[in-house]
Write an enzyme that holds these catalytic residues in place. Structure first.
Site, PDB file in Angstrom:
ATOM      1  N   GLY A 101     -18.247  35.446-123.641  1.00 59.82           N
ATOM      2  CA  GLY A 101     -17.673  34.831-124.835  1.00 59.82           C
ATOM      3  C   GLY A 101     -17.821  35.652-126.109  1.00 59.82           C
ATOM      4  N   HIS A 106     -20.675  43.642-131.530  1.00 61.19           N
ATOM      5  CA  HIS A 106     -21.852  44.049-132.294  1.00 61.19           C
ATOM      6  C   HIS A 106     -22.869  42.941-132.024  1.00 61.19           C
ATOM      7  CE1 HIS A 106     -23.366  45.687-136.459  1.00 61.19           C
ATOM      8  NE2 HIS A 106     -24.382  45.198-135.759  1.00 61.19           N
ATOM      9  N   HIS A 110     -26.732  33.888-132.754  1.00 58.43           N
ATOM     10  CA  HIS A 110     -26.227  32.684-133.429  1.00 58.43           C
ATOM     11  C   HIS A 110     -27.423  31.774-133.673  1.00 58.43           C
ATOM     12  CE1 HIS A 110     -21.803  32.982-132.490  1.00 58.43           C
ATOM     13  NE2 HIS A 110     -22.259  33.778-131.532  1.00 58.43           N
TER      14      HIS A 110
END
Ligand code: AMP
Length: 162
Positions: A101, A106, A110
């Site tokens: 996903g 880079h 999250h």
């Protein structure tokens, strides 16, 4: 490039994030090897990203020093967004590679502040993180304004120091 404004030195340097350029107004924390910045399309308010400064595509490409720095700063950022948004928990996720996903080539962590009942099911947050542009709702489809992101970044920068 450094500018003198009201007697204070403000760093105007932007940083690369894959094909994107992250403006200094989005960045709320920097160390020698990594940086944290507000998201242009957050899944919930407070969804931020932490990335190494060096443009490395995959997690496997990071050095030990970069991994240490990235995770120490992710830990700190996590505690800060929890406090800043009155959350009780945090989802910490890396989509490592296209088939997992990853859309920006880079490495980035999250960090999503979580609280009771925020999603119908706990794991729905991963669907949201994964959602492709075409399935975003109208609020998310519109990228946030510079001013909006700047305000959040200033708030988080101040909270991080407390
Ligand atoms: P992933 O799908 O795991 O590669 O996540 C990419 C993340 O980068 C998403 O949360 C996007 O909203 C975020 N993103 C993309 N471009 C920018 C940008 N210019 N500034 C801040 N966040 C961005």
């Amino acid at each position: 490039l450094d500018l003198y404004t009201f007697g204070q030195v403000i760093s105007m340097a932007s940083l690369r994030f894959g094909q994107h350029l992250i403006t200094s107004s989005q960045i709320f924390f920097q160390s020698s090897l990594s940086f944290a910045f507000v998201n242009i399309r957050p899944v919930v308010l407070g969804h931020v990203l932490v990335a190494p400064k060096r443009l490395v595509k995959r997690f496997a490409g990071l050095t030990q020093e970069e991994i240490t720095d990235l995770f120490i700063n992710s830990q700190r950022v996590c505690a800060t967004v929890e406090r800043a948004y009155n959350a009780t928990s945090c989802t910490i996720a890396i989509q490592d590679g296209h088939d997992a996903g990853q859309t920006v080539e880079h490495v980035h962590v999250h960090i999503v502040p979580r609280r009771s009942g925020d999603f119908k099911r706990y794991d729905d947050v991963y669907d949201k993180i994964n959602e492709c542009e075409s399935s975003l709702d109208s609020w998310q489809r519109t990228a946030r304004s510079e001013q909006d992101m700047n305000e959040e970044a200033s708030h988080l920068a101040a909270m991080l120091k407390q």
